[in-house]
Every structure is written in structure tokens, then in C-alpha cells.
Write a protein that holds these residues in place. Structure first.
Motif, PDB file in Angstrom:
ATOM      1  N   PRO A  21     -11.877  29.627 -24.364  1.00 53.30           N
ATOM      2  CA  PRO A  21     -12.496  30.766 -23.676  1.00 53.30           C
ATOM      3  C   PRO A  21     -11.776  31.069 -22.370  1.00 53.30           C
ATOM      4  CG  PRO A  21     -13.842  28.808 -23.460  1.00 53.30           C
ATOM      5  CD  PRO A  21     -12.746  28.466 -24.410  1.00 53.30           C
ATOM      6  N   PRO A  22     -11.756  32.306 -21.952  1.00 50.66           N
ATOM      7  CA  PRO A  22     -11.043  32.658 -20.717  1.00 50.66           C
ATOM      8  C   PRO A  22     -11.763  32.109 -19.494  1.00 50.66           C
ATOM      9  CG  PRO A  22     -12.204  34.561 -21.572  1.00 50.66           C
ATOM     10  CD  PRO A  22     -12.350  33.476 -22.596  1.00 50.66           C
ATOM     11  N   ASN A  23     -10.992  31.644 -18.528  1.00 48.21           N
ATOM     12  CA  ASN A  23     -11.543  31.156 -17.275  1.00 48.21           C
ATOM     13  C   ASN A  23     -11.368  32.259 -16.240  1.00 48.21           C
ATOM     14  OD1 ASN A  23     -12.452  29.765 -15.088  1.00 48.21           O
ATOM     15  ND2 ASN A  23     -10.762  28.296 -15.037  1.00 48.21           N
ATOM     16  N   LEU A  24     -12.434  32.941 -15.929  1.00 47.73           N
ATOM     17  CA  LEU A  24     -12.369  34.066 -15.005  1.00 47.73           C
ATOM     18  C   LEU A  24     -12.747  33.672 -13.587  1.00 47.73           C
ATOM     19  CD1 LEU A  24     -13.988  36.754 -17.297  1.00 47.73           C
ATOM     20  CD2 LEU A  24     -11.569  36.282 -16.968  1.00 47.73           C
ATOM     21  N   GLY A  25     -13.046  32.408 -13.362  1.00 51.73           N
ATOM     22  CA  GLY A  25     -13.402  31.945 -12.041  1.00 51.73           C
ATOM     23  C   GLY A  25     -14.796  32.340 -11.615  1.00 51.73           C
ATOM     24  N   MET A  26     -15.670  32.591 -12.556  1.00 50.54           N
ATOM     25  CA  MET A  26     -17.025  33.020 -12.214  1.00 50.54           C
ATOM     26  C   MET A  26     -17.854  31.874 -11.643  1.00 50.54           C
ATOM     27  SD  MET A  26     -16.826  36.132 -12.745  1.00 50.54           S
ATOM     28  CE  MET A  26     -18.508  36.622 -12.510  1.00 50.54           C
ATOM     29  N   GLU A  27     -17.507  30.621 -11.949  1.00 52.97           N
ATOM     30  CA  GLU A  27     -18.264  29.499 -11.407  1.00 52.97           C
ATOM     31  C   GLU A  27     -18.162  29.480  -9.884  1.00 52.97           C
ATOM     32  OE1 GLU A  27     -15.534  28.766 -13.507  1.00 52.97           O
ATOM     33  OE2 GLU A  27     -16.693  29.003 -15.335  1.00 52.97           O
ATOM     34  N   ASP A  28     -16.952  29.719  -9.368  1.00 59.52           N
ATOM     35  CA  ASP A  28     -16.750  29.708  -7.927  1.00 59.52           C
ATOM     36  C   ASP A  28     -17.414  30.905  -7.262  1.00 59.52           C
ATOM     37  OD1 ASP A  28     -15.301  27.421  -8.279  1.00 59.52           O
ATOM     38  OD2 ASP A  28     -13.368  28.442  -8.264  1.00 59.52           O
ATOM     39  N   ALA A  29     -17.432  32.029  -7.941  1.00 54.52           N
ATOM     40  CA  ALA A  29     -18.023  33.228  -7.359  1.00 54.52           C
ATOM     41  C   ALA A  29     -19.538  33.082  -7.235  1.00 54.52           C
ATOM     42  CB  ALA A  29     -17.681  34.446  -8.206  1.00 54.52           C
ATOM     43  N   GLN A  30     -20.164  32.397  -8.156  1.00 52.69           N
ATOM     44  CA  GLN A  30     -21.610  32.244  -8.114  1.00 52.69           C
ATOM     45  C   GLN A  30     -22.041  31.228  -7.061  1.00 52.69           C
ATOM     46  OE1 GLN A  30     -22.655  31.254 -12.112  1.00 52.69           O
ATOM     47  NE2 GLN A  30     -22.382  33.326 -12.865  1.00 52.69           N
ATOM     48  N   THR A  31     -21.265  30.173  -6.877  1.00 48.94           N
ATOM     49  CA  THR A  31     -21.653  29.135  -5.923  1.00 48.94           C
ATOM     50  C   THR A  31     -21.105  29.405  -4.530  1.00 48.94           C
ATOM     51  OG1 THR A  31     -19.741  27.789  -6.514  1.00 48.94           O
ATOM     52  CG2 THR A  31     -21.798  27.381  -7.715  1.00 48.94           C
ATOM     53  N   GLY A  32     -20.133  30.287  -4.396  1.00 46.87           N
ATOM     54  CA  GLY A  32     -19.545  30.577  -3.097  1.00 46.87           C
ATOM     55  C   GLY A  32     -18.565  29.519  -2.640  1.00 46.87           C
ATOM     56  N   MET A  33     -18.181  28.615  -3.529  1.00 48.33           N
ATOM     57  CA  MET A  33     -17.246  27.561  -3.157  1.00 48.33           C
ATOM     58  C   MET A  33     -15.829  28.007  -3.459  1.00 48.33           C
ATOM     59  SD  MET A  33     -19.275  24.225  -4.537  1.00 48.33           S
ATOM     60  CE  MET A  33     -18.191  23.126  -3.670  1.00 48.33           C
ATOM     61  N   THR A  34     -14.897  27.446  -2.737  1.00 52.27           N
ATOM     62  CA  THR A  34     -13.494  27.753  -2.979  1.00 52.27           C
ATOM     63  C   THR A  34     -12.844  26.551  -3.634  1.00 52.27           C
ATOM     64  OG1 THR A  34     -12.867  26.929  -0.808  1.00 52.27           O
ATOM     65  CG2 THR A  34     -13.374  29.283  -0.998  1.00 52.27           C
ATOM     66  N   ARG A  35     -11.801  26.824  -4.343  1.00 52.62           N
ATOM     67  CA  ARG A  35     -11.061  25.737  -4.972  1.00 52.62           C
ATOM     68  C   ARG A  35     -10.088  25.154  -3.958  1.00 52.62           C
ATOM     69  NH1 ARG A  35      -9.288  28.144 -10.792  1.00 52.62           N
ATOM     70  NH2 ARG A  35     -11.303  28.929 -11.375  1.00 52.62           N
ATOM     71  N   GLU A  36     -10.050  23.862  -3.884  1.00 53.40           N
ATOM     72  CA  GLU A  36      -9.098  23.196  -3.017  1.00 53.40           C
ATOM     73  C   GLU A  36      -8.166  22.367  -3.880  1.00 53.40           C
ATOM     74  OE1 GLU A  36     -11.016  20.963  -0.007  1.00 53.40           O
ATOM     75  OE2 GLU A  36     -12.284  22.627   0.611  1.00 53.40           O
ATOM     76  N   ASN A  37      -6.949  22.263  -3.422  1.00 53.98           N
ATOM     77  CA  ASN A  37      -5.994  21.450  -4.155  1.00 53.98           C
ATOM     78  C   ASN A  37      -6.337  19.986  -3.963  1.00 53.98           C
ATOM     79  OD1 ASN A  37      -4.544  23.634  -5.023  1.00 53.98           O
ATOM     80  ND2 ASN A  37      -3.181  23.630  -3.257  1.00 53.98           N
ATOM     81  N   PRO A  38      -6.343  19.211  -5.030  1.00 56.74           N
ATOM     82  CA  PRO A  38      -6.627  17.786  -4.870  1.00 56.74           C
ATOM     83  C   PRO A  38      -5.465  17.092  -4.173  1.00 56.74           C
ATOM     84  CG  PRO A  38      -6.004  18.260  -7.115  1.00 56.74           C
ATOM     85  CD  PRO A  38      -6.118  19.576  -6.403  1.00 56.74           C
ATOM     86  N   ALA A  39      -5.765  15.979  -3.531  1.00 56.91           N
ATOM     87  CA  ALA A  39      -4.718  15.214  -2.867  1.00 56.91           C
ATOM     88  C   ALA A  39      -3.739  14.694  -3.916  1.00 56.91           C
ATOM     89  CB  ALA A  39      -5.331  14.054  -2.105  1.00 56.91           C
ATOM     90  N   ILE A  40      -2.478  14.790  -3.599  1.00 58.23           N
ATOM     91  CA  ILE A  40      -1.442  14.374  -4.535  1.00 58.23           C
ATOM     92  C   ILE A  40      -1.014  12.963  -4.161  1.00 58.23           C
ATOM     93  CG2 ILE A  40       0.878  14.820  -5.378  1.00 58.23           C
ATOM     94  CD1 ILE A  40       0.388  17.754  -4.780  1.00 58.23           C
ATOM     95  N   THR A  41      -1.097  12.072  -5.103  1.00 57.20           N
ATOM     96  CA  THR A  41      -0.612  10.709  -4.897  1.00 57.20           C
ATOM     97  C   THR A  41       0.660  10.544  -5.701  1.00 57.20           C
ATOM     98  OG1 THR A  41      -1.962   9.927  -6.718  1.00 57.20           O
ATOM     99  CG2 THR A  41      -2.921   9.790  -4.525  1.00 57.20           C
ATOM    100  N   PRO A  42       1.725  10.111  -5.049  1.00 56.49           N
ATOM    101  CA  PRO A  42       2.980   9.953  -5.787  1.00 56.49           C
ATOM    102  C   PRO A  42       2.867   8.818  -6.799  1.00 56.49           C
ATOM    103  CG  PRO A  42       3.218   9.119  -3.557  1.00 56.49           C
ATOM    104  CD  PRO A  42       1.869   9.765  -3.647  1.00 56.49           C
ATOM    105  N   PRO A  43       3.502   8.944  -7.916  1.00 56.41           N
ATOM    106  CA  PRO A  43       3.438   7.879  -8.916  1.00 56.41           C
ATOM    107  C   PRO A  43       4.212   6.648  -8.452  1.00 56.41           C
ATOM    108  CG  PRO A  43       4.974   9.563  -9.607  1.00 56.41           C
ATOM    109  CD  PRO A  43       4.301  10.072  -8.371  1.00 56.41           C
ATOM    110  N   VAL A  44       3.766   5.508  -8.889  1.00 59.21           N
ATOM    111  CA  VAL A  44       4.453   4.261  -8.572  1.00 59.21           C
ATOM    112  C   VAL A  44       5.646   4.155  -9.503  1.00 59.21           C
ATOM    113  CG1 VAL A  44       4.247   1.763  -8.488  1.00 59.21           C
ATOM    114  CG2 VAL A  44       2.300   3.215  -7.867  1.00 59.21           C
TER     115      VAL A  44
END
Length: 84
Positions: free
Chosen positions: A45-68
Motif C-alpha cells: 500500500p502507498p505510504n502517504l505520510g498520513m500517520e505523521d499528519a494526524q499526530t503532528g509528529m515529524t520524522r527524525e533520522n535515527p542515529a547512525i552507528t557505524p558497523p564494526v
């Protein structure tokens, strides 16, 4: 110069009233629905980003951990057998 005069139905080469336009419209609608179904099956199903619009939250990039990384040239330590 006066040739035979024909009305519209007599001059037409094909038959009329067979419902060709309806067959075309139904076939076209069926193909569009089929293409959407195939796209849904492959991509989900298409992801239109409606979950964020309803809750008012923004997407943040997760912290990137370099691989060992272990270099390929290092060999593992030899296993010592205690029974010897």
C-alpha cells in the motif's frame, strides 16, 4: 454530376448499435484496476505520510552507528585444546 445520394446510415461502412464504446470503457476500467492490483501486490500500500499528519509528529533520522569492521587479513586466534 448528380450521383447517388445516400443518407448517413446507408453511407456508413460499419454496423451501428453494437455497444463498442461500452466494451471499450469496461475493458479500459478493468485494465486500470488490474494494474493497480499488480502494483499493490508488488509494492504494497502507498505510504502517504498520513500517520505523521494526524499526530503532528515529524520524522527524525535515527542515529547512525557505524558497523564494526574486522579486517579480512586478520586470522582468528588458534583454539587451544585443553586435553593436550
Amino acid at each position: 454530376m448528380a450521383g447517388p445520394i445516400k443518407d448517413t446510415d446507408q453511407a456508413r461502412q460499419g454496423t451501428t448499435g453494437t455497444g463498442t464504446r461500452y466494451v471499450f470503457a469496461i475493458s479500459f476500467a478493468a485494465v486500470v484496476i488490474l494494474l493497480f492490483a499488480v502494483a499493490w501486490a508488488f509494492f504494497g500500500p502507498p505510504n502517504l505520510g498520513m500517520e505523521d499528519a494526524q499526530t503532528g509528529m515529524t520524522r527524525e533520522n535515527p542515529a547512525i552507528t557505524p558497523p564494526v569492521e574486522t579486517p579480512d587479513w586478520q586470522e582468528p586466534a588458534p583454539v587451544q585444546n585443553p586435553s593436550q
